[in-house]
Design an enzyme around this catalytic site. Sequence first.
Site, PDB file in Angstrom:
ATOM      1  N   ALA A  16       0.115 -15.962 -15.582  1.00  0.00           N
ATOM      2  CA  ALA A  16      -0.247 -17.160 -14.704  1.00  0.00           C
ATOM      3  C   ALA A  16      -0.625 -17.155 -13.405  1.00  0.00           C
ATOM      4  O   ALA A  16      -1.598 -17.540 -12.589  1.00  0.00           O
ATOM      5  CB  ALA A  16       0.708 -18.305 -14.698  1.00  0.00           C
ATOM      6  N   VAL A  25       5.187  -9.964   1.785  1.00  0.00           N
ATOM      7  CA  VAL A  25       4.052 -10.864   1.928  1.00  0.00           C
ATOM      8  C   VAL A  25       4.185 -12.225   1.217  1.00  0.00           C
ATOM      9  O   VAL A  25       3.368 -13.172   1.109  1.00  0.00           O
ATOM     10  CB  VAL A  25       2.696 -10.096   1.409  1.00  0.00           C
ATOM     11  CG1 VAL A  25       2.141  -9.092   2.163  1.00  0.00           C
ATOM     12  CG2 VAL A  25       2.912  -9.603   0.050  1.00  0.00           C
ATOM     13  N   TYR A  72       3.437 -13.415 -15.198  1.00  0.00           N
ATOM     14  CA  TYR A  72       2.464 -12.667 -14.402  1.00  0.00           C
ATOM     15  C   TYR A  72       1.069 -13.061 -14.745  1.00  0.00           C
ATOM     16  O   TYR A  72       0.252 -13.238 -13.829  1.00  0.00           O
ATOM     17  CB  TYR A  72       2.854 -11.252 -15.200  1.00  0.00           C
ATOM     18  CG  TYR A  72       1.919 -10.308 -14.506  1.00  0.00           C
ATOM     19  CD1 TYR A  72       2.362  -9.727 -13.160  1.00  0.00           C
ATOM     20  CD2 TYR A  72       0.810  -9.909 -15.250  1.00  0.00           C
ATOM     21  CE1 TYR A  72       1.398  -8.641 -12.724  1.00  0.00           C
ATOM     22  CE2 TYR A  72       0.176  -8.662 -14.697  1.00  0.00           C
ATOM     23  CZ  TYR A  72       0.181  -8.188 -13.413  1.00  0.00           C
ATOM     24  OH  TYR A  72      -0.520  -7.214 -13.083  1.00  0.00           O
ATOM     25  N   ALA A 103       0.757  -1.383  -0.193  1.00  0.00           N
ATOM     26  CA  ALA A 103      -0.082  -0.020   0.101  1.00  0.00           C
ATOM     27  C   ALA A 103       0.719   1.220   0.093  1.00  0.00           C
ATOM     28  O   ALA A 103       0.298   2.377   0.126  1.00  0.00           O
ATOM     29  CB  ALA A 103      -0.985  -0.042   1.088  1.00  0.00           C
ATOM     30  N   SER A 104       2.043   1.070  -0.188  1.00  0.00           N
ATOM     31  CA  SER A 104       3.104   2.662  -0.162  1.00  0.00           C
ATOM     32  C   SER A 104       2.637   3.427  -1.537  1.00  0.00           C
ATOM     33  O   SER A 104       3.000   4.223  -1.247  1.00  0.00           O
ATOM     34  CB  SER A 104       4.340   2.158   0.320  1.00  0.00           C
ATOM     35  OG  SER A 104       4.970   1.269  -0.713  1.00  0.00           O
TER      36      SER A 104
HETATM   37  P1  NAD Z   1       3.461  -0.464  -7.905  1.00  0.00           P
HETATM   38  O1  NAD Z   1       4.540  -1.270  -8.500  1.00  0.00           O
HETATM   39  O2  NAD Z   1       3.232   0.770  -7.788  1.00  0.00           O
HETATM   40  O3  NAD Z   1       2.773  -1.248  -6.764  1.00  0.00           O
HETATM   41  C1  NAD Z   1       3.015  -2.641  -6.348  1.00  0.00           C
HETATM   42  C2  NAD Z   1       3.259  -2.620  -4.904  1.00  0.00           C
HETATM   43  O4  NAD Z   1       3.407  -3.910  -4.292  1.00  0.00           O
HETATM   44  C3  NAD Z   1       4.288  -1.615  -4.441  1.00  0.00           C
HETATM   45  O5  NAD Z   1       3.942  -0.810  -3.217  1.00  0.00           O
HETATM   46  C4  NAD Z   1       5.489  -2.827  -3.755  1.00  0.00           C
HETATM   47  O6  NAD Z   1       6.395  -2.514  -2.923  1.00  0.00           O
HETATM   48  C5  NAD Z   1       4.312  -3.813  -3.324  1.00  0.00           C
HETATM   49  N1  NAD Z   1       5.145  -5.159  -3.294  1.00  0.00           N
HETATM   50  C6  NAD Z   1       5.648  -5.888  -4.344  1.00  0.00           C
HETATM   51  N2  NAD Z   1       6.177  -6.964  -3.553  1.00  0.00           N
HETATM   52  C7  NAD Z   1       5.690  -7.149  -2.275  1.00  0.00           C
HETATM   53  C8  NAD Z   1       6.047  -7.888  -1.384  1.00  0.00           C
HETATM   54  N3  NAD Z   1       6.824  -9.070  -1.588  1.00  0.00           N
HETATM   55  N4  NAD Z   1       5.412  -7.631  -0.010  1.00  0.00           N
HETATM   56  C9  NAD Z   1       4.965  -6.471   0.089  1.00  0.00           C
HETATM   57  N5  NAD Z   1       4.636  -5.607  -0.858  1.00  0.00           N
HETATM   58  C10 NAD Z   1       5.144  -5.860  -2.024  1.00  0.00           C
HETATM   59  O7  NAD Z   1       2.382  -1.232  -9.167  1.00  0.00           O
HETATM   60  P2  NAD Z   1       0.474  -1.031  -9.045  1.00  0.00           P
HETATM   61  O8  NAD Z   1       0.033  -0.788 -10.317  1.00  0.00           O
HETATM   62  O9  NAD Z   1      -0.032  -0.257  -8.123  1.00  0.00           O
HETATM   63  O10 NAD Z   1       0.198  -2.450  -8.712  1.00  0.00           O
HETATM   64  C11 NAD Z   1      -0.754  -2.925  -7.811  1.00  0.00           C
HETATM   65  C12 NAD Z   1      -1.451  -4.380  -8.046  1.00  0.00           C
HETATM   66  O11 NAD Z   1      -2.113  -4.144  -9.279  1.00  0.00           O
HETATM   67  C13 NAD Z   1      -0.668  -5.441  -8.603  1.00  0.00           C
HETATM   68  O12 NAD Z   1      -1.024  -6.380  -7.865  1.00  0.00           O
HETATM   69  C14 NAD Z   1      -0.607  -5.363  -9.960  1.00  0.00           C
HETATM   70  O13 NAD Z   1      -0.212  -6.594 -10.359  1.00  0.00           O
HETATM   71  C15 NAD Z   1      -1.799  -4.822 -10.206  1.00  0.00           C
HETATM   72  N6  NAD Z   1      -2.186  -4.373 -11.544  1.00  0.00           N
HETATM   73  C16 NAD Z   1      -1.689  -3.273 -11.802  1.00  0.00           C
HETATM   74  C17 NAD Z   1      -1.952  -2.658 -13.442  1.00  0.00           C
HETATM   75  C18 NAD Z   1      -1.360  -1.571 -13.854  1.00  0.00           C
HETATM   76  O14 NAD Z   1      -1.723  -1.155 -15.069  1.00  0.00           O
HETATM   77  N7  NAD Z   1      -0.626  -0.822 -12.990  1.00  0.00           N
HETATM   78  C19 NAD Z   1      -2.834  -3.473 -14.218  1.00  0.00           C
HETATM   79  C20 NAD Z   1      -3.434  -4.708 -13.608  1.00  0.00           C
HETATM   80  C21 NAD Z   1      -3.269  -5.231 -12.437  1.00  0.00           C
END
Ligand code: NAD
Length: 239
Positions: free
Chosen positions: A151, A58, A149, A11-12
């Site tokens: 999968a 996580v 990803y 959530a950061s």
């Molecule tokens: P982001 O990279 O900004 O955020 C991902 C967050 O997950 C970061 O805060 C990161 O520190 C955290 N994270 C990663 N590994 C971790 C771990 N082992 N333990 C705890 N925290 C961890 O990207 P986002 O776009 O905000 O992604 C959030 C979710 O949305 C993800 O699951 C991503 O797959 C999904 N998603 C994003 C998009 C897009 O277009 N941005 C599209 C489809 C799905």
Amino acid sequence: MSQNVAIVTGASRGIGRAIAKSLANKDYIVIANYNKSEKEAVELKNEFNNIDIFKADVSKRDDVKSLVEYTLNKYGKIDVLVNNAGIDNEKLFQDITDEDWQNVINTNLYSVFCVTQEVVNNMIHNKSGCIINISSIYAIQGGPFAVAYTASKAGIDGITKSLAKELGPSNIRVNSIAPGCIDTDMNKYLSKEDLDNIKNETPLQKIGRPEDIAKCVNWLVEDEFTTGQVISINGGWSI
Ligand code: NAD
């Protein structure tokens, strides 16, 4: 009535940060999990009286146990779990190593299994809960250079559907949200041309914002009759 309590993983920044903020604005106590981005997490905590932060990877059972124990010891219950943490892995299929595969599956899929397993006993005890898994449009339609990803996200949707059946009688709803292209750090590598191409393929002709996903979370936490669904928030990109 006591305040609702939500855990949001990863959530950061990005989508998770927008979800944490919007739940906090709905007067939830939010435990915003982070792994590496401590500075951003502390900034988030300082913005809201009702956001608490907790460092945990996580993909590691011991870290997850600590996150859930901390939440239950301090706040007594968990009403909402948003499994949002995730990583990308853009690679040609032949170039994906075993290490890449394990890393993506552990971070994106095992984490959902693990965090949910640690949280769910409290929800079953309370006969109430809402679990939201952040999946992806790729789980629905596939995506190039994203086999690991995809999968992991398809696995998440499998968890959502099976768990919704298993936990429905305990009044726990389990849903996935499948975002399309959202403007976050995860897409920083995309060129202007890539983004323009995506916009052109999207009926609403735009890239989504993290807040678009947070709005769906806000609706799901209020809803009482939706479970086992994969909800597409993608500007129509998947139709
Ligand atoms: P982001 O990279 O900004 O955020 C991902 C967050 O997950 C970061 O805060 C990161 O520190 C955290 N994270 C990663 N590994 C971790 C771990 N082992 N333990 C705890 N925290 C961890 O990207 P986002 O776009 O905000 O992604 C959030 C979710 O949305 C993800 O699951 C991503 O797959 C999904 N998603 C994003 C998009 C897009 O277009 N941005 C599209 C489809 C799905």
